[in-house]
Enzyme design. Structure first.
Site, PDB file in Angstrom:
ATOM      1  N   GLU A 149      51.062  29.904 -58.595  1.00 51.74           N
ATOM      2  CA  GLU A 149      51.412  31.311 -58.371  1.00 51.74           C
ATOM      3  C   GLU A 149      50.683  32.199 -59.389  1.00 51.74           C
ATOM      4  O   GLU A 149      50.417  33.364 -59.116  1.00 51.74           O
ATOM      5  CB  GLU A 149      52.937  31.452 -58.455  1.00 51.74           C
ATOM      6  CG  GLU A 149      53.528  32.601 -57.668  1.00 51.74           C
ATOM      7  CD  GLU A 149      53.202  32.592 -56.177  1.00 51.74           C
ATOM      8  OE1 GLU A 149      53.209  33.686 -55.597  1.00 51.74           O
ATOM      9  OE2 GLU A 149      52.938  31.533 -55.580  1.00 51.74           O
ATOM     10  N   HIS A 178      45.379  31.120 -54.125  1.00 50.88           N
ATOM     11  CA  HIS A 178      45.874  29.735 -54.032  1.00 50.88           C
ATOM     12  C   HIS A 178      44.754  28.807 -53.538  1.00 50.88           C
ATOM     13  O   HIS A 178      44.573  27.704 -54.046  1.00 50.88           O
ATOM     14  CB  HIS A 178      47.016  29.647 -53.002  1.00 50.88           C
ATOM     15  CG  HIS A 178      48.343  30.172 -53.489  1.00 50.88           C
ATOM     16  ND1 HIS A 178      48.969  29.680 -54.609  1.00 50.88           N
ATOM     17  CD2 HIS A 178      49.180  31.113 -52.974  1.00 50.88           C
ATOM     18  CE1 HIS A 178      50.150  30.309 -54.763  1.00 50.88           C
ATOM     19  NE2 HIS A 178      50.285  31.191 -53.797  1.00 50.88           N
ATOM     20  N   HIS A 193      46.095  37.212 -52.041  1.00 49.75           N
ATOM     21  CA  HIS A 193      47.050  36.297 -52.674  1.00 49.75           C
ATOM     22  C   HIS A 193      46.804  34.844 -52.240  1.00 49.75           C
ATOM     23  O   HIS A 193      46.587  33.963 -53.086  1.00 49.75           O
ATOM     24  CB  HIS A 193      48.479  36.726 -52.307  1.00 49.75           C
ATOM     25  CG  HIS A 193      49.548  35.843 -52.876  1.00 49.75           C
ATOM     26  ND1 HIS A 193      50.249  36.178 -54.018  1.00 49.75           N
ATOM     27  CD2 HIS A 193      50.035  34.633 -52.483  1.00 49.75           C
ATOM     28  CE1 HIS A 193      51.120  35.212 -54.296  1.00 49.75           C
ATOM     29  NE2 HIS A 193      51.011  34.268 -53.377  1.00 49.75           N
ATOM     30  N   GLU A 194      46.806  34.624 -50.945  1.00 50.56           N
ATOM     31  CA  GLU A 194      46.611  33.246 -50.457  1.00 50.56           C
ATOM     32  C   GLU A 194      45.214  32.758 -50.815  1.00 50.56           C
ATOM     33  O   GLU A 194      45.009  31.570 -51.085  1.00 50.56           O
ATOM     34  CB  GLU A 194      46.843  33.162 -48.934  1.00 50.56           C
ATOM     35  CG  GLU A 194      48.224  33.619 -48.445  1.00 50.56           C
ATOM     36  CD  GLU A 194      49.412  32.927 -49.109  1.00 50.56           C
ATOM     37  OE1 GLU A 194      49.281  31.753 -49.507  1.00 50.56           O
ATOM     38  OE2 GLU A 194      50.481  33.575 -49.247  1.00 50.56           O
TER      39      GLU A 194
HETATM   40 CO    CO Z   1      52.078  32.364 -53.395  1.00 53.12          CO
END
Ligand code: CO
Length: 501
Positions: A296, A270, A266-267
Protein backbone atom coordinates in the site's frame (compact mmCIF):
# COMPACT_ATOMS: atom_id res chain seq x y z
CA UNK A 1 16.29 -35.83 2.90
CA UNK A 2 19.41 -35.77 0.74
CA UNK A 3 22.89 -35.49 2.20
CA UNK A 4 23.90 -31.89 1.47
CA UNK A 5 22.31 -28.57 2.34
CA UNK A 6 22.53 -27.44 -1.30
CA UNK A 7 20.67 -30.50 -2.59
CA UNK A 8 17.89 -30.08 -0.06
CA UNK A 9 17.57 -26.37 -0.78
CA UNK A 10 17.25 -27.18 -4.47
CA UNK A 11 14.58 -29.78 -3.72
CA UNK A 12 12.65 -27.41 -1.49
CA UNK A 13 12.63 -24.81 -4.26
CA UNK A 14 11.32 -27.40 -6.71
CA UNK A 15 8.57 -28.19 -4.22
CA UNK A 16 7.72 -24.51 -3.72
CA UNK A 17 7.49 -24.06 -7.48
CA UNK A 18 4.43 -26.33 -7.39
CA UNK A 19 2.92 -24.10 -4.67
CA UNK A 20 3.52 -21.09 -6.91
CA UNK A 21 2.04 -22.82 -9.98
CA UNK A 22 -1.15 -23.61 -8.10
CA UNK A 23 -1.31 -20.08 -6.70
CA UNK A 24 -0.89 -18.69 -10.20
CA UNK A 25 -3.62 -20.95 -11.62
CA UNK A 26 -6.05 -19.99 -8.86
CA UNK A 27 -5.31 -16.31 -9.50
CA UNK A 28 -6.07 -16.64 -13.23
CA UNK A 29 -9.40 -18.32 -12.47
CA UNK A 30 -10.19 -15.69 -9.86
CA UNK A 31 -9.32 -12.79 -12.19
CA UNK A 32 -11.46 -14.31 -14.92
CA UNK A 33 -14.33 -14.77 -12.44
CA UNK A 34 -14.24 -11.08 -11.59
CA UNK A 35 -13.58 -9.64 -15.05
CA UNK A 36 -14.92 -11.93 -17.77
CA UNK A 37 -17.17 -14.69 -16.50
CA UNK A 38 -20.78 -15.01 -17.73
CA UNK A 39 -23.32 -15.05 -14.89
CA UNK A 40 -24.18 -18.73 -15.19
CA UNK A 41 -20.53 -19.75 -14.96
CA UNK A 42 -20.01 -18.39 -11.46
CA UNK A 43 -21.19 -21.38 -9.45
CA UNK A 44 -19.08 -24.02 -11.15
CA UNK A 45 -16.07 -21.69 -11.07
CA UNK A 46 -16.40 -21.38 -7.27
CA UNK A 47 -16.27 -25.17 -7.05
CA UNK A 48 -13.11 -25.32 -9.18
CA UNK A 49 -11.40 -22.58 -7.16
CA UNK A 50 -12.50 -24.29 -3.93
CA UNK A 51 -10.97 -27.60 -5.07
CA UNK A 52 -7.67 -26.05 -6.15
CA UNK A 53 -7.45 -24.04 -2.91
CA UNK A 54 -7.77 -27.27 -0.94
CA UNK A 55 -4.98 -28.83 -3.04
CA UNK A 56 -2.86 -25.75 -2.33
CA UNK A 57 -3.57 -26.07 1.40
CA UNK A 58 -2.52 -29.73 1.30
CA UNK A 59 0.75 -28.87 -0.44
CA UNK A 60 1.54 -26.15 2.11
CA UNK A 61 0.79 -28.33 5.14
CA UNK A 62 2.08 -31.71 3.97
CA UNK A 63 4.41 -34.02 5.91
CA UNK A 64 7.05 -33.23 3.30
CA UNK A 65 6.93 -29.56 4.30
CA UNK A 66 7.23 -30.55 7.97
CA UNK A 67 10.34 -32.63 7.12
CA UNK A 68 11.93 -29.64 5.38
CA UNK A 69 11.13 -27.36 8.32
CA UNK A 70 12.67 -29.82 10.80
CA UNK A 71 15.71 -30.36 8.60
CA UNK A 72 16.49 -26.65 8.17
CA UNK A 73 15.70 -25.71 11.79
CA UNK A 74 18.85 -24.19 13.29
CA UNK A 75 21.02 -25.12 10.26
CA UNK A 76 24.05 -22.89 9.73
CA UNK A 77 25.24 -21.79 6.33
CA UNK A 78 21.93 -20.58 4.88
CA UNK A 79 22.09 -17.33 2.91
CA UNK A 80 19.52 -14.60 3.63
CA UNK A 81 17.18 -15.65 0.79
CA UNK A 82 17.13 -19.28 1.93
CA UNK A 83 16.66 -18.26 5.56
CA UNK A 84 13.67 -16.08 4.69
CA UNK A 85 12.27 -18.78 2.43
CA UNK A 86 12.38 -21.41 5.19
CA UNK A 87 10.96 -18.93 7.69
CA UNK A 88 8.03 -18.12 5.41
CA UNK A 89 7.27 -21.79 4.71
CA UNK A 90 7.27 -22.45 8.46
CA UNK A 91 4.97 -19.52 9.18
CA UNK A 92 2.45 -20.61 6.55
CA UNK A 93 2.59 -24.19 7.86
CA UNK A 94 1.98 -23.18 11.48
CA UNK A 95 -0.79 -20.74 10.61
CA UNK A 96 -2.82 -23.55 9.04
CA UNK A 97 -1.69 -26.57 11.04
CA UNK A 98 -2.42 -25.18 14.49
CA UNK A 99 -6.15 -24.91 13.74
CA UNK A 100 -8.11 -28.19 14.06
CA UNK A 101 -9.26 -29.11 10.55
CA UNK A 102 -12.99 -29.20 11.37
CA UNK A 103 -12.81 -25.72 12.92
CA UNK A 104 -10.99 -24.37 9.88
CA UNK A 105 -13.58 -25.82 7.50
CA UNK A 106 -16.37 -24.36 9.64
CA UNK A 107 -14.71 -20.95 9.48
CA UNK A 108 -14.39 -21.03 5.67
CA UNK A 109 -18.09 -21.88 5.32
CA UNK A 110 -19.02 -19.24 7.91
CA UNK A 111 -17.14 -16.39 6.21
CA UNK A 112 -18.49 -17.25 2.80
CA UNK A 113 -22.07 -17.19 4.18
CA UNK A 114 -21.27 -14.03 6.16
CA UNK A 115 -20.16 -12.21 2.98
CA UNK A 116 -23.57 -12.96 1.50
CA UNK A 117 -25.42 -11.77 4.60
CA UNK A 118 -23.23 -8.67 4.78
CA UNK A 119 -24.31 -7.82 1.21
CA UNK A 120 -27.96 -8.21 2.15
CA UNK A 121 -27.53 -6.21 5.38
CA UNK A 122 -25.76 -3.42 3.49
CA UNK A 123 -28.48 -3.26 0.83
CA UNK A 124 -31.16 -3.01 3.49
CA UNK A 125 -28.93 -0.86 5.69
CA UNK A 126 -29.71 -3.14 8.64
CA UNK A 127 -26.84 -4.23 10.90
CA UNK A 128 -29.02 -6.76 12.75
CA UNK A 129 -29.03 -9.08 9.68
CA UNK A 130 -25.22 -9.30 9.75
CA UNK A 131 -24.76 -9.21 13.53
CA UNK A 132 -25.08 -12.96 14.41
CA UNK A 133 -22.57 -13.87 11.68
CA UNK A 134 -20.09 -11.25 12.77
CA UNK A 135 -20.44 -12.42 16.37
CA UNK A 136 -19.45 -15.92 15.34
CA UNK A 137 -16.54 -14.66 13.22
CA UNK A 138 -15.15 -12.59 16.09
CA UNK A 139 -15.61 -15.48 18.51
CA UNK A 140 -13.81 -17.90 16.16
CA UNK A 141 -10.97 -15.42 15.67
CA UNK A 142 -10.51 -15.32 19.44
CA UNK A 143 -10.59 -19.13 19.53
CA UNK A 144 -7.92 -19.29 16.78
CA UNK A 145 -5.69 -16.83 18.65
CA UNK A 146 -5.84 -19.40 21.47
CA UNK A 147 -4.34 -22.02 19.09
CA UNK A 148 -1.80 -19.66 17.54
CA UNK A 149 -0.76 -18.04 20.84
CA UNK A 150 0.21 -14.44 21.47
CA UNK A 151 2.87 -12.52 23.37
CA UNK A 152 1.56 -9.20 24.64
CA UNK A 153 -1.75 -8.41 22.96
CA UNK A 154 -4.15 -10.87 21.34
CA UNK A 155 -4.60 -8.55 18.39
CA UNK A 156 -0.82 -8.69 17.66
CA UNK A 157 -1.25 -12.20 16.30
CA UNK A 158 -3.77 -11.01 13.69
CA UNK A 159 -1.72 -7.94 12.74
CA UNK A 160 1.29 -10.15 12.14
CA UNK A 161 -0.43 -12.01 9.26
CA UNK A 162 -0.66 -8.83 7.19
CA UNK A 163 2.27 -6.82 8.53
CA UNK A 164 4.87 -9.18 10.00
CA UNK A 165 6.42 -7.75 13.16
CA UNK A 166 3.98 -4.90 13.74
CA UNK A 167 2.40 -4.72 17.22
CA UNK A 168 -0.38 -2.90 19.06
CA UNK A 169 2.27 -1.14 21.13
CA UNK A 170 3.92 0.30 17.99
CA UNK A 171 0.61 1.15 16.28
CA UNK A 172 -0.81 2.85 19.38
CA UNK A 173 2.19 5.13 19.32
CA UNK A 174 2.35 6.04 15.59
CA UNK A 175 -1.42 6.05 15.00
CA UNK A 176 -1.92 8.13 18.17
CA UNK A 177 0.47 10.78 16.87
CA UNK A 178 -1.02 10.66 13.38
CA UNK A 179 -4.58 10.94 14.72
CA UNK A 180 -3.85 14.03 16.83
CA UNK A 181 -1.95 15.77 14.03
CA UNK A 182 -4.60 14.95 11.41
CA UNK A 183 -7.50 16.17 13.54
CA UNK A 184 -5.63 19.37 14.37
CA UNK A 185 -4.90 20.06 10.70
CA UNK A 186 -8.44 19.13 9.68
CA UNK A 187 -9.90 21.61 12.16
CA UNK A 188 -7.73 24.39 10.71
CA UNK A 189 -8.79 23.45 7.19
CA UNK A 190 -12.48 23.56 8.19
CA UNK A 191 -12.00 27.18 9.26
CA UNK A 192 -10.14 28.22 6.08
CA UNK A 193 -11.95 30.39 3.55
CA UNK A 194 -9.45 29.48 0.84
CA UNK A 195 -11.45 26.44 -0.31
CA UNK A 196 -10.54 24.73 -3.63
CA UNK A 197 -13.11 24.77 -6.43
CA UNK A 198 -14.32 21.35 -7.65
CA UNK A 199 -17.39 22.10 -9.79
CA UNK A 200 -15.39 21.92 -13.03
CA UNK A 201 -14.72 18.19 -12.53
CA UNK A 202 -18.30 17.32 -13.45
CA UNK A 203 -18.89 16.59 -17.13
CA UNK A 204 -19.59 13.84 -19.63
CA UNK A 205 -16.74 11.36 -20.04
CA UNK A 206 -17.39 8.13 -21.99
CA UNK A 207 -15.41 5.17 -20.70
CA UNK A 208 -13.43 4.62 -23.92
CA UNK A 209 -11.72 7.98 -23.54
CA UNK A 210 -11.11 7.39 -19.84
CA UNK A 211 -9.49 4.06 -20.62
CA UNK A 212 -7.08 5.74 -23.05
CA UNK A 213 -6.32 8.42 -20.47
CA UNK A 214 -5.62 5.78 -17.80
CA UNK A 215 -3.34 3.88 -20.16
CA UNK A 216 -1.44 7.06 -21.05
CA UNK A 217 -0.75 7.75 -17.37
CA UNK A 218 0.25 4.14 -16.72
CA UNK A 219 2.71 4.41 -19.63
CA UNK A 220 4.23 7.55 -18.12
CA UNK A 221 4.65 5.74 -14.79
CA UNK A 222 6.47 2.88 -16.48
CA UNK A 223 3.79 0.19 -16.19
CA UNK A 224 4.85 -2.54 -18.64
CA UNK A 225 1.88 -3.38 -20.88
CA UNK A 226 3.80 -6.36 -22.27
CA UNK A 227 3.70 -7.78 -18.75
CA UNK A 228 0.23 -6.62 -17.72
CA UNK A 229 -3.26 -5.44 -18.66
CA UNK A 230 -5.90 -2.92 -17.66
CA UNK A 231 -9.55 -4.04 -17.50
CA UNK A 232 -12.82 -2.84 -16.00
CA UNK A 233 -14.54 -4.10 -12.82
CA UNK A 234 -16.88 -2.69 -10.18
CA UNK A 235 -14.09 -2.49 -7.58
CA UNK A 236 -10.53 -1.81 -8.78
CA UNK A 237 -7.87 -4.38 -7.86
CA UNK A 238 -4.43 -5.73 -8.79
CA UNK A 239 -3.56 -9.39 -9.21
CA UNK A 240 -0.38 -11.09 -10.42
CA UNK A 241 0.04 -14.48 -12.08
CA UNK A 242 3.83 -13.94 -12.20
CA UNK A 243 6.13 -10.92 -12.46
CA UNK A 244 5.54 -11.11 -16.24
CA UNK A 245 1.74 -10.94 -16.01
CA UNK A 246 0.30 -8.41 -13.59
CA UNK A 247 -3.30 -7.30 -14.14
CA UNK A 248 -5.06 -4.24 -12.86
CA UNK A 249 -8.66 -3.08 -13.09
CA UNK A 250 -10.50 0.20 -12.75
CA UNK A 251 -14.06 1.51 -12.68
CA UNK A 252 -15.33 4.38 -14.85
CA UNK A 253 -17.63 7.06 -13.51
CA UNK A 254 -19.11 8.70 -16.56
CA UNK A 255 -19.44 12.18 -15.06
CA UNK A 256 -16.01 12.53 -13.41
CA UNK A 257 -12.48 11.68 -14.55
CA UNK A 258 -10.97 11.52 -11.08
CA UNK A 259 -12.10 8.14 -9.64
CA UNK A 260 -10.84 6.06 -12.55
CA UNK A 261 -7.69 8.07 -13.17
CA UNK A 262 -6.52 7.93 -9.56
CA UNK A 263 -7.46 4.27 -9.18
CA UNK A 264 -5.36 3.51 -12.30
CA UNK A 265 -2.42 5.35 -10.73
CA UNK A 266 -2.99 3.54 -7.41
CA UNK A 267 -3.28 0.04 -8.87
CA UNK A 268 -0.43 0.90 -11.24
CA UNK A 269 1.73 1.45 -8.15
CA UNK A 270 0.88 -2.03 -6.86
CA UNK A 271 1.51 -3.53 -10.30
CA UNK A 272 4.88 -1.85 -10.93
CA UNK A 273 6.03 -3.30 -7.59
CA UNK A 274 5.16 -6.84 -8.75
CA UNK A 275 6.55 -6.34 -12.27
CA UNK A 276 9.88 -5.19 -10.83
CA UNK A 277 10.47 -8.25 -8.65
CA UNK A 278 13.47 -10.17 -10.04
CA UNK A 279 13.14 -13.55 -11.79
CA UNK A 280 15.61 -15.26 -9.47
CA UNK A 281 13.12 -15.20 -6.59
CA UNK A 282 10.94 -17.70 -8.48
CA UNK A 283 10.46 -20.90 -6.50
CA UNK A 284 11.19 -19.28 -3.14
CA UNK A 285 7.69 -17.91 -2.40
CA UNK A 286 9.51 -14.59 -1.80
CA UNK A 287 8.71 -13.26 -5.27
CA UNK A 288 5.92 -10.94 -4.15
CA UNK A 289 5.59 -7.67 -2.29
CA UNK A 290 6.67 -8.07 1.33
CA UNK A 291 3.45 -7.12 3.13
CA UNK A 292 0.10 -5.41 2.71
CA UNK A 293 1.50 -2.24 4.29
CA UNK A 294 4.57 -1.99 2.06
CA UNK A 295 2.38 -2.77 -0.95
CA UNK A 296 0.00 0.00 0.00
CA UNK A 297 2.99 2.32 0.47
CA UNK A 298 3.84 1.84 -3.20
CA UNK A 299 0.30 2.38 -4.51
CA UNK A 300 -0.37 5.37 -2.28
CA UNK A 301 3.05 6.79 -3.11
CA UNK A 302 2.07 6.93 -6.78
CA UNK A 303 -1.54 7.93 -6.15
CA UNK A 304 -0.99 10.72 -3.61
CA UNK A 305 2.62 11.72 -3.05
CA UNK A 306 3.40 11.73 -6.79
CA UNK A 307 -0.05 11.70 -8.42
CA UNK A 308 -1.49 14.60 -6.41
CA UNK A 309 1.67 16.73 -6.51
CA UNK A 310 2.10 20.00 -8.36
CA UNK A 311 5.21 18.67 -10.10
CA UNK A 312 3.39 15.68 -11.57
CA UNK A 313 0.61 17.84 -13.01
CA UNK A 314 3.03 20.46 -14.28
CA UNK A 315 4.26 17.74 -16.60
CA UNK A 316 1.05 15.85 -17.30
CA UNK A 317 -1.81 18.35 -17.29
CA UNK A 318 -1.59 18.61 -21.12
CA UNK A 319 -2.67 14.93 -21.22
CA UNK A 320 -6.00 16.16 -19.83
CA UNK A 321 -6.39 19.41 -21.77
CA UNK A 322 -5.58 17.87 -25.15
CA UNK A 323 -8.23 15.16 -24.66
CA UNK A 324 -10.81 17.33 -22.89
CA UNK A 325 -10.51 20.91 -24.21
CA UNK A 326 -13.02 22.21 -21.62
CA UNK A 327 -10.17 21.90 -19.12
CA UNK A 328 -8.26 24.64 -20.99
CA UNK A 329 -10.42 27.09 -19.02
CA UNK A 330 -9.21 25.54 -15.74
CA UNK A 331 -5.79 26.71 -14.62
CA UNK A 332 -3.17 24.22 -13.51
CA UNK A 333 -3.31 25.76 -10.03
CA UNK A 334 -7.09 25.35 -9.74
CA UNK A 335 -6.82 21.80 -11.00
CA UNK A 336 -4.06 20.97 -8.51
CA UNK A 337 -6.02 22.45 -5.61
CA UNK A 338 -9.23 20.75 -6.79
CA UNK A 339 -7.72 17.23 -6.76
CA UNK A 340 -6.50 17.91 -3.20
CA UNK A 341 -9.74 19.15 -1.69
CA UNK A 342 -10.32 17.95 1.90
CA UNK A 343 -13.86 16.93 2.85
CA UNK A 344 -14.72 14.61 5.74
CA UNK A 345 -16.84 11.82 4.27
CA UNK A 346 -18.57 8.68 5.52
CA UNK A 347 -17.07 6.19 3.11
CA UNK A 348 -13.41 5.18 3.37
CA UNK A 349 -13.03 4.51 -0.36
CA UNK A 350 -14.09 8.09 -1.20
CA UNK A 351 -11.85 9.72 1.41
CA UNK A 352 -9.24 12.35 0.55
CA UNK A 353 -5.54 11.94 1.31
CA UNK A 354 -5.76 13.71 4.69
CA UNK A 355 -8.88 12.19 6.26
CA UNK A 356 -8.25 8.68 4.90
CA UNK A 357 -6.03 7.73 7.84
CA UNK A 358 -8.79 8.62 10.32
CA UNK A 359 -11.11 6.07 8.68
CA UNK A 360 -8.41 3.46 9.21
CA UNK A 361 -7.57 4.46 12.78
CA UNK A 362 -11.27 4.16 13.72
CA UNK A 363 -11.32 0.58 12.38
CA UNK A 364 -8.04 -0.22 14.14
CA UNK A 365 -9.34 1.02 17.51
CA UNK A 366 -12.57 -0.94 17.09
CA UNK A 367 -10.86 -4.21 16.08
CA UNK A 368 -8.44 -3.97 18.99
CA UNK A 369 -11.33 -3.49 21.45
CA UNK A 370 -13.38 -6.33 19.93
CA UNK A 371 -10.56 -8.86 20.05
CA UNK A 372 -9.71 -7.87 23.64
CA UNK A 373 -13.34 -8.09 24.86
CA UNK A 374 -13.57 -4.35 25.55
CA UNK A 375 -16.72 -4.05 23.40
CA UNK A 376 -19.25 -6.49 21.95
CA UNK A 377 -20.39 -6.83 18.35
CA UNK A 378 -23.79 -5.39 19.28
CA UNK A 379 -22.06 -2.13 20.37
CA UNK A 380 -20.49 -1.63 16.93
CA UNK A 381 -22.96 0.77 15.23
CA UNK A 382 -22.94 3.03 18.28
CA UNK A 383 -19.16 3.00 18.79
CA UNK A 384 -18.62 3.47 15.06
CA UNK A 385 -20.88 6.54 14.85
CA UNK A 386 -19.43 8.10 17.98
CA UNK A 387 -15.90 7.83 16.63
CA UNK A 388 -16.90 9.35 13.25
CA UNK A 389 -18.45 12.26 15.11
CA UNK A 390 -15.46 12.69 17.39
CA UNK A 391 -12.68 12.45 14.75
CA UNK A 392 -14.32 13.63 11.54
CA UNK A 393 -17.20 15.71 12.86
CA UNK A 394 -19.87 13.77 10.94
CA UNK A 395 -22.37 11.09 11.99
CA UNK A 396 -23.40 8.40 9.47
CA UNK A 397 -27.11 8.55 8.73
CA UNK A 398 -27.46 4.77 8.50
CA UNK A 399 -25.55 1.47 8.86
CA UNK A 400 -24.88 1.18 5.12
CA UNK A 401 -22.76 4.31 5.04
CA UNK A 402 -21.44 3.53 8.54
CA UNK A 403 -20.42 0.25 10.07
CA UNK A 404 -21.53 -1.91 7.10
CA UNK A 405 -19.55 -0.15 4.38
CA UNK A 406 -16.57 -2.55 4.10
CA UNK A 407 -16.56 -6.29 3.37
CA UNK A 408 -13.35 -7.00 5.37
CA UNK A 409 -15.00 -8.16 8.62
CA UNK A 410 -17.41 -10.43 6.76
CA UNK A 411 -14.38 -12.08 5.13
CA UNK A 412 -12.79 -12.47 8.56
CA UNK A 413 -9.95 -10.09 7.70
CA UNK A 414 -9.25 -8.69 11.16
CA UNK A 415 -5.84 -6.99 11.33
CA UNK A 416 -5.88 -5.99 7.66
CA UNK A 417 -7.09 -2.37 7.87
CA UNK A 418 -3.99 -0.89 9.59
CA UNK A 419 -1.91 -1.72 6.47
CA UNK A 420 -3.62 1.08 4.55
CA UNK A 421 -2.52 3.79 6.98
CA UNK A 422 0.89 2.19 7.49
CA UNK A 423 1.33 2.59 3.73
CA UNK A 424 0.97 6.35 4.17
CA UNK A 425 3.65 6.43 6.88
CA UNK A 426 6.11 4.20 4.99
CA UNK A 427 5.54 6.23 1.81
CA UNK A 428 6.50 9.53 3.44
CA UNK A 429 9.61 7.91 4.96
CA UNK A 430 10.61 6.61 1.52
CA UNK A 431 9.98 10.05 -0.02
CA UNK A 432 12.31 11.66 2.49
CA UNK A 433 15.12 9.27 1.51
CA UNK A 434 14.35 9.50 -2.21
CA UNK A 435 14.72 13.30 -2.07
CA UNK A 436 18.11 12.95 -0.40
CA UNK A 437 19.27 10.45 -3.03
CA UNK A 438 17.91 12.50 -5.95
CA UNK A 439 18.38 16.21 -5.14
CA UNK A 440 16.66 17.36 -8.36
CA UNK A 441 13.68 15.00 -7.93
CA UNK A 442 11.06 17.79 -8.08
CA UNK A 443 12.57 19.27 -11.20
CA UNK A 444 12.73 15.93 -12.95
CA UNK A 445 9.13 15.03 -12.15
CA UNK A 446 8.04 18.50 -13.36
CA UNK A 447 9.67 17.62 -16.69
CA UNK A 448 7.70 14.36 -16.86
CA UNK A 449 10.54 12.03 -15.86
CA UNK A 450 8.62 9.49 -13.77
CA UNK A 451 11.02 6.68 -14.53
CA UNK A 452 13.43 8.22 -12.04
CA UNK A 453 10.82 7.37 -9.38
CA UNK A 454 10.27 3.85 -10.69
CA UNK A 455 14.01 3.14 -10.87
CA UNK A 456 14.58 4.31 -7.28
CA UNK A 457 11.70 2.20 -5.98
CA UNK A 458 12.96 -0.81 -7.91
CA UNK A 459 16.54 -0.45 -6.70
CA UNK A 460 15.62 0.22 -3.06
CA UNK A 461 12.42 -1.75 -2.48
CA UNK A 462 11.04 -3.86 -5.33
CA UNK A 463 14.14 -5.89 -6.11
CA UNK A 464 14.07 -7.47 -2.64
CA UNK A 465 10.64 -9.10 -3.01
CA UNK A 466 9.84 -10.34 0.48
CA UNK A 467 13.38 -11.28 1.52
CA UNK A 468 13.22 -8.76 4.38
CA UNK A 469 10.45 -8.08 6.90
CA UNK A 470 8.76 -4.66 6.59
CA UNK A 471 10.73 -3.32 9.56
CA UNK A 472 14.04 -4.65 8.19
CA UNK A 473 13.31 -3.17 4.78
CA UNK A 474 12.36 0.22 6.20
CA UNK A 475 15.56 0.34 8.24
CA UNK A 476 17.66 -0.83 5.30
CA UNK A 477 16.21 1.80 2.94
CA UNK A 478 15.84 4.81 5.24
CA UNK A 479 18.10 4.03 8.22
CA UNK A 480 15.15 4.69 10.54
CA UNK A 481 12.40 2.67 12.22
CA UNK A 482 8.70 3.35 11.64
CA UNK A 483 7.68 6.89 12.52
CA UNK A 484 4.69 9.14 11.83
CA UNK A 485 6.89 12.23 11.73
CA UNK A 486 7.56 12.43 7.98
CA UNK A 487 3.97 11.88 6.93
CA UNK A 488 2.74 14.50 9.42
CA UNK A 489 5.34 17.02 8.17
CA UNK A 490 4.37 16.25 4.59
CA UNK A 491 0.64 16.78 5.29
CA UNK A 492 1.18 20.02 7.20
CA UNK A 493 3.38 21.48 4.48
CA UNK A 494 1.13 20.46 1.61
CA UNK A 495 -2.23 21.47 3.07
CA UNK A 496 -0.99 24.70 4.67
CA UNK A 497 -0.08 25.85 1.20
CA UNK A 498 -3.30 24.68 -0.48
CA UNK A 499 -5.59 26.13 2.21
CA UNK A 500 -3.40 29.20 2.97
CA UNK A 501 -3.26 28.30 6.68
CO1 CO B 1 -4.30 -0.66 -2.72
Amino acid sequence: MKSTLEENLKDLREYLKKVEYLNSAISVLYWDARVMIPKKGVEYRSEVIGYLSTELYKLQTSDTVKEYIDYFEGKDGLDKVSQSMVEKVKKEYNKSKKIPEDRYTKYVVLTSRAEDKWGEAKNKSDFSIFKPYLEEIVSMNKEFIGYWGYKKDKYDTLLDFYEPGITVEKLDSVFGELKDATIELLNKIKKSTHVPETKFFKGNYPSKGQEELGKAFLNHMGFDFEAGRLDETMHPFTIEFSNKDVRITTNYELNDLRPSLFSCIHEGGHAIYEQNIPDDLKGTTLGNGVSMGIHESQSRFYENIIGRSREFWTALYPEITKRYPEYKKVSLDDFYRGINVVEPSFVRCDADELTYSLHIIIRYEIEKMLINDKIEVEDLPKVWNEKYEEYLGITPRNDAEGVLQDIHWASGDFGYFPSYALGNLYGAQFLNKMKKDIPDLSERISKGDLLVVKDWLKENIHKYGSIYTPAELLLKVTGEPLTAKYFIDYLNKKYSEIYAL
